[in-house]
Design a protein around this motif. Structure first.
Motif, PDB file in Angstrom:
ATOM      1  N   PHE A 172       0.835  -1.199   0.000  1.00  0.00           N
ATOM      2  CA  PHE A 172       0.000   0.000   0.000  1.00  0.00           C
ATOM      3  C   PHE A 172       0.873   1.255   0.000  1.00  0.00           C
ATOM      4  O   PHE A 172       0.583   2.233  -0.697  1.00  0.00           O
ATOM      5  CB  PHE A 172      -0.929   0.017   1.215  1.00  0.00           C
ATOM      6  N   VAL A 173       1.958   1.248   0.776  1.00  0.00           N
ATOM      7  CA  VAL A 173       2.862   2.401   0.835  1.00  0.00           C
ATOM      8  C   VAL A 173       3.579   2.575  -0.507  1.00  0.00           C
ATOM      9  O   VAL A 173       3.709   3.704  -1.017  1.00  0.00           O
ATOM     10  CB  VAL A 173       3.881   2.243   1.978  1.00  0.00           C
ATOM     11  N   VAL A 174       4.036   1.471  -1.085  1.00  0.00           N
ATOM     12  CA  VAL A 174       4.687   1.536  -2.399  1.00  0.00           C
ATOM     13  C   VAL A 174       3.717   2.108  -3.438  1.00  0.00           C
ATOM     14  O   VAL A 174       4.074   2.969  -4.239  1.00  0.00           O
ATOM     15  CB  VAL A 174       5.177   0.147  -2.841  1.00  0.00           C
ATOM     16  N   GLY A 175       2.479   1.632  -3.402  1.00  0.00           N
ATOM     17  CA  GLY A 175       1.473   2.157  -4.314  1.00  0.00           C
ATOM     18  C   GLY A 175       1.230   3.642  -4.111  1.00  0.00           C
ATOM     19  O   GLY A 175       1.055   4.404  -5.068  1.00  0.00           O
ATOM     20  N   GLY A 176       1.253   4.075  -2.838  1.00  0.00           N
ATOM     21  CA  GLY A 176       1.094   5.500  -2.543  1.00  0.00           C
ATOM     22  C   GLY A 176       2.218   6.328  -3.142  1.00  0.00           C
ATOM     23  O   GLY A 176       1.991   7.423  -3.666  1.00  0.00           O
ATOM     24  N   GLY A 177       3.442   5.810  -3.073  1.00  0.00           N
ATOM     25  CA  GLY A 177       4.580   6.507  -3.672  1.00  0.00           C
ATOM     26  C   GLY A 177       4.458   6.607  -5.176  1.00  0.00           C
ATOM     27  O   GLY A 177       4.782   7.641  -5.779  1.00  0.00           O
ATOM     28  N   ILE A 178       3.979   5.545  -5.806  1.00  0.00           N
ATOM     29  CA  ILE A 178       3.791   5.546  -7.261  1.00  0.00           C
ATOM     30  C   ILE A 178       2.747   6.585  -7.651  1.00  0.00           C
ATOM     31  O   ILE A 178       2.863   7.257  -8.677  1.00  0.00           O
ATOM     32  CB  ILE A 178       3.390   4.134  -7.741  1.00  0.00           C
ATOM     33  N   PHE A 179       1.719   6.724  -6.818  1.00  0.00           N
ATOM     34  CA  PHE A 179       0.683   7.724  -7.075  1.00  0.00           C
ATOM     35  C   PHE A 179       1.205   9.142  -6.844  1.00  0.00           C
ATOM     36  O   PHE A 179       1.054  10.025  -7.695  1.00  0.00           O
ATOM     37  CB  PHE A 179      -0.511   7.493  -6.139  1.00  0.00           C
ATOM     38  N   GLN A 180       1.807   9.385  -5.670  1.00  0.00           N
ATOM     39  CA  GLN A 180       2.152  10.744  -5.264  1.00  0.00           C
ATOM     40  C   GLN A 180       3.260  11.354  -6.103  1.00  0.00           C
ATOM     41  O   GLN A 180       3.379  12.576  -6.180  1.00  0.00           O
ATOM     42  CB  GLN A 180       2.528  10.757  -3.777  1.00  0.00           C
ATOM     43  N   THR A 181       4.085  10.523  -6.727  1.00  0.00           N
ATOM     44  CA  THR A 181       5.146  11.049  -7.596  1.00  0.00           C
ATOM     45  C   THR A 181       4.661  11.261  -9.026  1.00  0.00           C
ATOM     46  O   THR A 181       5.416  11.767  -9.861  1.00  0.00           O
ATOM     47  CB  THR A 181       6.349  10.099  -7.621  1.00  0.00           C
ATOM     48  N   GLY A 182       3.424  10.867  -9.316  1.00  0.00           N
ATOM     49  CA  GLY A 182       2.915  11.015 -10.676  1.00  0.00           C
ATOM     50  C   GLY A 182       3.381   9.930 -11.618  1.00  0.00           C
ATOM     51  O   GLY A 182       3.088   9.970 -12.816  1.00  0.00           O
ATOM     52  N   LEU A 183       4.129   8.932 -11.098  1.00  0.00           N
ATOM     53  CA  LEU A 183       4.612   7.849 -11.963  1.00  0.00           C
ATOM     54  C   LEU A 183       3.440   7.090 -12.572  1.00  0.00           C
ATOM     55  O   LEU A 183       3.469   6.744 -13.761  1.00  0.00           O
ATOM     56  CB  LEU A 183       5.509   6.904 -11.160  1.00  0.00           C
ATOM     57  N   ALA A 184       2.422   6.833 -11.769  1.00  0.00           N
ATOM     58  CA  ALA A 184       1.254   6.117 -12.283  1.00  0.00           C
ATOM     59  C   ALA A 184       0.599   6.895 -13.411  1.00  0.00           C
ATOM     60  O   ALA A 184       0.185   6.323 -14.425  1.00  0.00           O
ATOM     61  CB  ALA A 184       0.250   5.880 -11.150  1.00  0.00           C
ATOM     62  N   LYS A 185       0.519   8.221 -13.240  1.00  0.00           N
ATOM     63  CA  LYS A 185      -0.111   9.046 -14.266  1.00  0.00           C
ATOM     64  C   LYS A 185       0.702   9.027 -15.559  1.00  0.00           C
ATOM     65  O   LYS A 185       0.155   8.956 -16.661  1.00  0.00           O
ATOM     66  CB  LYS A 185      -0.248  10.479 -13.743  1.00  0.00           C
ATOM     67  N   ALA A 227       9.049  -0.039   0.556  1.00  0.00           N
ATOM     68  CA  ALA A 227       8.165   0.892   1.265  1.00  0.00           C
ATOM     69  C   ALA A 227       8.966   1.916   2.060  1.00  0.00           C
ATOM     70  O   ALA A 227       8.664   3.117   2.042  1.00  0.00           O
ATOM     71  CB  ALA A 227       7.230   0.112   2.189  1.00  0.00           C
ATOM     72  N   VAL A 228       9.992   1.456   2.757  1.00  0.00           N
ATOM     73  CA  VAL A 228      10.829   2.369   3.554  1.00  0.00           C
ATOM     74  C   VAL A 228      11.555   3.359   2.643  1.00  0.00           C
ATOM     75  O   VAL A 228      11.654   4.555   2.955  1.00  0.00           O
ATOM     76  CB  VAL A 228      11.827   1.563   4.404  1.00  0.00           C
ATOM     77  N   LEU A 229      12.067   2.874   1.505  1.00  0.00           N
ATOM     78  CA  LEU A 229      12.760   3.765   0.578  1.00  0.00           C
ATOM     79  C   LEU A 229      11.820   4.829   0.016  1.00  0.00           C
ATOM     80  O   LEU A 229      12.230   5.973  -0.204  1.00  0.00           O
ATOM     81  CB  LEU A 229      13.378   2.950  -0.566  1.00  0.00           C
ATOM     82  N   MET A 230      10.567   4.456  -0.207  1.00  0.00           N
ATOM     83  CA  MET A 230       9.593   5.427  -0.701  1.00  0.00           C
ATOM     84  C   MET A 230       9.455   6.605   0.268  1.00  0.00           C
ATOM     85  O   MET A 230       9.331   7.760  -0.150  1.00  0.00           O
ATOM     86  CB  MET A 230       8.231   4.760  -0.912  1.00  0.00           C
TER      87      MET A 230
END
Length: 616
Positions: A60-73, A452-455
């Motif tokens: 979930f944290v990794v997914g949050g990082g992918i979202f918040q950095t705009g990578l998913a977009k 997750a920690v690295l994110m």
């Protein structure tokens, strides 16, 4: 045994009815198992320390990082170019990509990596994410049946065969039957998707306009230019108040971006700050100048700045909101109240910059937009002011209700703005996680926790508080509460009694009927216990049953492996099903309506096809 089965049946009925929240049902079932002495407290709570639960938290944290950095977009934007916005095409593409990914990465890891991308993809295509997320979860299970290492049950049956003196399975032994399963699943879901959540229309999720909508409304992209401070520029080491650029050229320097280098070049970032009178310009700074093209060109020529946008406004591509709104700096609309003390005052007398450190970029007055020479403009009742500043400073404006009202929710909008400069870092972390999951150099849960920690440490998730907010605790409680149920079923002998009874009673009717019994038994048990535990339990039984009939054990062993992997009728039967539940806003009934028919169809096809690939 009877008490365990009764509690399980009651929990299932409550899941289906939706009367009580699923996580509350799971915890209540645990309490009953402890009260009746079927599970000890340690056994009942073991699910919350399970590697699966910890992996889900990390994912979930990794997914949050992918979202918040705009990578998913960014990834979804490229996928949209390939597939367009047609729902059928997108569903096929999502399932093909997911299945291919799942051939080497665990189905949980596959869904974790792709889920934020699919949500962004669906949003961009104006499709309810629920139309694609359940197919995503199911496709990850299909992908696991394509190779030997795709899912643990595949390795379980190989170990059972080798221990019994049979040869090892090859990496692609599963591929032919797996491809059949994938094609059947894909075609079935094209028909069953009618039961998935439809697009919600007519619902407004928030008041106020997003930064992108504000940028378009105030035509910001036509009035924003970038200029770089070069080595020979006369503005270097001077303050903005000293230069007095705004007054001389009728433009606004609204923001400055400069590179901040850490010792580790990997951590080099772009520092942003709102331009104020005391701001000292440095070589290499990028100045964001708001004004007409001719005015900006005069400024750059006067001070030896390097103009980065050389075309006139009519020829420029719209920059959108990303130039004005980032993770740190945002824009918002402010309305003057009827009794505002600002009514009748000039913009330069408003005190917005001095008191709140925000700039006024534009004024909407009835049907007119005022974008230039604002300092000498009088503010009138009914004016809407477009302001820019840090999200923190804009939020401070919201606390002031006497003179103006901030439209919308700045704090909420700030969380929606992605940190695009961190996208390469998030991509690197995600790639590292995938490599660790594929190579299995360390346990999967450790790989996910490292990611997750690295994110968080590298700023792909803004704060630890934001990291906690990315976790869907309902899903975590649901899975943690239901995992010990498999311990109760095994401990009371219910699973072994069911599997042995079916195998012994159906053996006399021939290999096809026995094969169907093995598949159905595996498929049903996988709804309640993990697919790995199910395979471990049933593989020896299937092997012995085949030996008693004097037929090849291979079709029966593959029936165990595939039956254990094809579990779709329950949200808590597999981690991928649980992962997509909240994001897709699914109910237990959605899994019944879509997953149960799919599971039945897969069972019928597999029983008919398995003997063709692996003769008795």
């Amino acid at each position: 045994m009877i008490v365990t089965v009764t509690i399980l049946a009651l929990a299932s009925l409550l899941f289906i009815s939706g009367i009580i929240r699923p996580d509350l049902v799971a915890v209540s079932a645990l309490i009953l198992l402890m009260l009746f002495g079927i599970l000890t407290p340690d056994e009942a709570l073991s699910g919350f320390s399970s590697p699966i639960v910890m992996m889900m938290i990390g994912l979930f944290v990794v997914g949050g990082g992918i979202f918040q950095t705009g990578l998913a977009k960014q990834v979804s934007r490229r996928l949209l170019k390939l597939a367009g916005t047609n729902e059928t095409t997108l569903l096929i593409m999502v399932m093909v990509v997911t299945a291919a990914f799942g051939t080497t990465v665990s189905n949980t890891g596959t869904v974790a990596v792709l889920m934020p991308i699919v949500v962004s993809l669906a949003t961009s295509a104006r499709i309810n994410p629920g139309r694609l997320l359940m197919p995503l979860a199911f496709a990850s299970s299909f992908g696991g049946t394509l190779t030997l290492i795709g899912t643990p049950p595949n390795l379980v049956i190989q170990e059972t065969l080798v221990s019994a003196g049979y040869g090892k399975l090859s990496f692609f032994s599963f591929t032919p039957i797996g491809l059949v399963g994938f094609m059947v699943g894909l075609v079935s879901l094209l028909f069953l998707r009618r039961f998935l959540p439809r697009n919600e229309t007519g619902k407004k999720t928030r008041s106020g306009r997003s930064p992108g909508e504000l940028a378009r409304k105030y035509q910001l992209s036509d009035n924003l230019f970038r200029a770089k401070v070069g080595a020979t520029s006369s503005v270097a080491s001077r303050t903005l108040s000293e230069l007095n650029i705004s007054a001389r050229f009728e433009v606004n320097i609204i923001e400055i971006r400069r590179k901040t280098s850490a010792r580790n070049q990997f951590l080099k970032t772009i520092d942003q700050e709102i331009a104020g009178p005391a701001t000292v310009l440095e070589e290499g700074d990028i100045l964001y100048i708001h004004g007409t093209f001719d005015q900006v060109r005069r400024v750059t020529k006067e001070y030896g700045l390097i103009l980065l946008d050389h075309q006139v406004p009519e020829d420029r591509q719209p920059a959108g909101a990303e130039q004005y709104a980032t993770a740190k700096i945002g824009i918002a609309e402010v309305m003057l109240t009827p009794g505002s003390n600002l009514i009748g005052k000039l913009v330069e007398q408003s005190g917005f910059r001095e008191k709140y450190r925000v700039n006024i970029l534009g004024i909407q007055r009835k049907d007119r937009l005022l974008l230039h020479n604002l300092k000498g403009e009088k503010m009138l009742f009914g004016d809407a002011l477009l302001v820019q500043g840090t999200w923190k400073d804009i939020a401070l404006l919201s606390a002031e209700q006497a003179d103006y009202v901030v439209i919308g929710q700045p704090a909420e909008e700030s969380r929606r703005v992605t940190m695009d400069n961190k996208a390469p870092i998030a991509a690197g972390i995600m790639l590292l996680m995938v490599v660790l999951l594929v190579t299995e150099l360390i346990p999967a849960v450790v790989s996910v926790m490292i990611a997750a920690v690295l994110m968080v440490l590298l700023g792909c998730v803004r704060t630890m508080e934001d990291a906690y907010k990315t976790i869907n605790w309902e899903s975590i409680i649901l899975i943690g509460g239901m995992l010990p149920m498999s311990t109760a079923i095994a401990k009371t002998g219910a699973a072994e009694l069911l599997s042995n009874s079916l195998a012994s009673s159906l053996g006399s009717y021939g290999p096809v009927v026995l094969l169907a019994g093995v598949y159905v038994t595996t498929s049903v048990l996988t709804l309640f216990i993990s697919n790995t535990a199910c395979a471990v339990l049933l593989a020896p039984i299937a092997l012995n049953a085949a030996a008693q009939l004097g037929v090849s054990p291979y079709p029966f062993m593959f029936a165990v492996s595939i039956g254990a992997s094809m579990c779709f009728a329950s949200p808590f039967s597999t981690p991928p099903n649980a992962l997509v539940m909240s994001a897709g806003r699914y109910t237990f009934g959605d899994y019944i309506k879509v997953g149960l028919p799919l599971q039945v169809v897969m069972g019928i096809v597999m029983v008919l096809v398995l003997p063709l690939f692996f003769p008795f």
